[in-house]
Design an enzyme around this catalytic site. Structure first.
Site, PDB file in Angstrom:
ATOM      1  N   ASP A  85       0.837  -1.199   0.000  1.00  6.37           N
ATOM      2  CA  ASP A  85       0.000   0.000   0.000  1.00  6.37           C
ATOM      3  C   ASP A  85       0.870   1.247   0.000  1.00  6.37           C
ATOM      4  OD1 ASP A  85       0.710  -0.847   2.695  1.00  6.37           O
ATOM      5  OD2 ASP A  85      -0.570   0.759   3.446  1.00  6.37           O
ATOM      6  N   GLU A 146       0.131  -1.077   5.921  1.00  8.20           N
ATOM      7  CA  GLU A 146       1.207  -0.535   6.761  1.00  8.20           C
ATOM      8  C   GLU A 146       1.105   0.963   6.941  1.00  8.20           C
ATOM      9  OE1 GLU A 146       5.150   1.186   7.765  1.00  8.20           O
ATOM     10  OE2 GLU A 146       3.924   1.493   5.974  1.00  8.20           O
TER      11      GLU A 146
END
Length: 376
Positions: A85, A146
């Site tokens: 991400d 994350e």
């Protein structure tokens, strides 16, 4: 064959990395992140891995677990832990297109941390092509959340790391090219002010503005920052109509602390701000936290190995603890030997100038291959 002499080519690696960069994958767009995972799954499978897609939970995208062939598969080995991400919303490519300029490559997420993830994949690809066998089994785990504190996949990461001989985290290299051997604690807080609405033109004095109260609290919170514990408000949501006195305002705070004691004091200071004043209630809710990771002997042995490999490659690899959390916080805090920030060199992560040094792709792939072939 010496793994440091494998035929890594930075320009060829960049061509392989480019589709990853042009597949935008912001954390909050689960579909976009899952598309990125599908692309990585294809490349991992082509490299020889057995790939498992783990469906996303909590509104986040999928995760990937990839195991490379090994006679001791299932026994303690090496975990490569990375996230796919990014902080860049879909459409960022219009402002930050993939481009090459002066041996730099630009694009959303290229530094944090798709470049490092690709480096580890290329290291395994070249190891297998050369007919080499890593001493320990190697597993990759790519996760989708994350950048927002890993609320959905912390348990997945910790389960994957438990009992492993080493965890390698290819987050971008430090500013001096060094690795990270410890990280400070990161805590998140959600703030809420609740006031009283009124018409901003006809009855302004009857209202109690949640936005104004939050603005005052933000100044108070950020003024609590010290060298050992910082506070930063990065998100605010409030209001729909300019002619209405706002009745609710929400914000998010990120706090970094160097030690557990610093973190505890910071949490206590935040919670002490709660209460009601002038008709506006203020509430603090603690969110996800990354624990303090202090380097142990196993981590230092990993660093010493990496330092020696880097010298053989032709560069100096420094080390240090760092602010800015990563999933290495979790594995390091568990006591599993962890080496973080061994990914690409670059600058501008999380900005519209994010870029990497192209030549660092081969440099870091050699380092990765050396680690994968020498950790025992």
């Amino acid at each position: 064959m010496n793994p440091l002499n494998l035929p890594f080519d930075s320009d060829a690696m960049l061509e392989g990395l480019r589709p990853w960069i042009e597949c935008e994958s912001p954390t909050w767009d689960a579909g976009a992140v899952s598309r990125m995972m599908a692309l990585a799954a294809r490349d991992l499978a082509d490299a020889g891995a057995e790939v498992e897609t783990i469906p996303g939970t909590g509104g986040f995208g999928d995760s990937l677990r990839a195991s490379f062939p090994h006679p001791d598969r299932g026994r303690p080995g090496i975990l490569v832990s990375g996230h796919m991400d990014t902080v860049h919303p879909v459409g960022t490519l219009e402002k930050l297109p993939f481009r090459v300029e002066d041996r730099l490559a630009y694009g959303p997420g290229i530094m944090d941390m798709k470049g490092g993830n690709y480096v580890m994949l290329e290291a395994m690809r070249q190891i297998l092509r050369a007919g080499l066998q890593t001493p320990l089994p190697v597993t990759f785990l790519f996760t989708p959340d994350e950048e927002v504190g890993t609320p959905a996949t912390r348990g997945l990461i910790e389960d994957a790391a438990r009992g492993q001989r080493a965890v390698l985290v290819p987050e971008p290299a430090s500013a001096d090219g060094g690795a990270v051997i410890g990280r400070y604690a990161i805590a998140r807080f959600e703030l809420l002010t609740e006031g009283r609405p009124s018409h901003a033109g006809w009855a302004l004095k009857d209202g109690r503005s949640a936005i104004a109260a939050m603005a005052r609290k933000i100044l108070e919170i950020e003024a609590m920052t010290t060298e050992d514990c910082t506070f930063s408000v990065g998100v605010i949501h409030a209001g729909q109509w300019v002619n209405c006195v706002s009745s609710e305002c929400r914000a998010e705070v990120l706090s970094m602390a160097k030690t557990q004691a610093d973190l505890d004091r910071g949490v206590a200071a935040m919670e002490a701000l709660q209460g009601e004043a002038d008709g506006v209630a203020f509430t603090v809710t603690r969110g996800v936290t990354r624990p303090v990771w202090e380097p142990g002997p196993g981590t230092m042995q990993l660093y010493d190995l990496a330092k020696g490999l880097a010298a053989d490659i032709g560069f100096q690899l420094g080390c240090g603890s760092a602010g800015g959390g990563s999933d290495g916080n979790f594995t390091g805090a568990m006591g599993v030997p962890t080496l973080d920030s061994i990914g690409v060199r670059g600058k501008g992560l999380h900005t519209l100038t994010e870029h990497i040094e192209i030549d660092s792709l081969a440099e870091r792939a050699r380092l990765a291959a050396g680690l994968l072939m020498n950790i025992r």
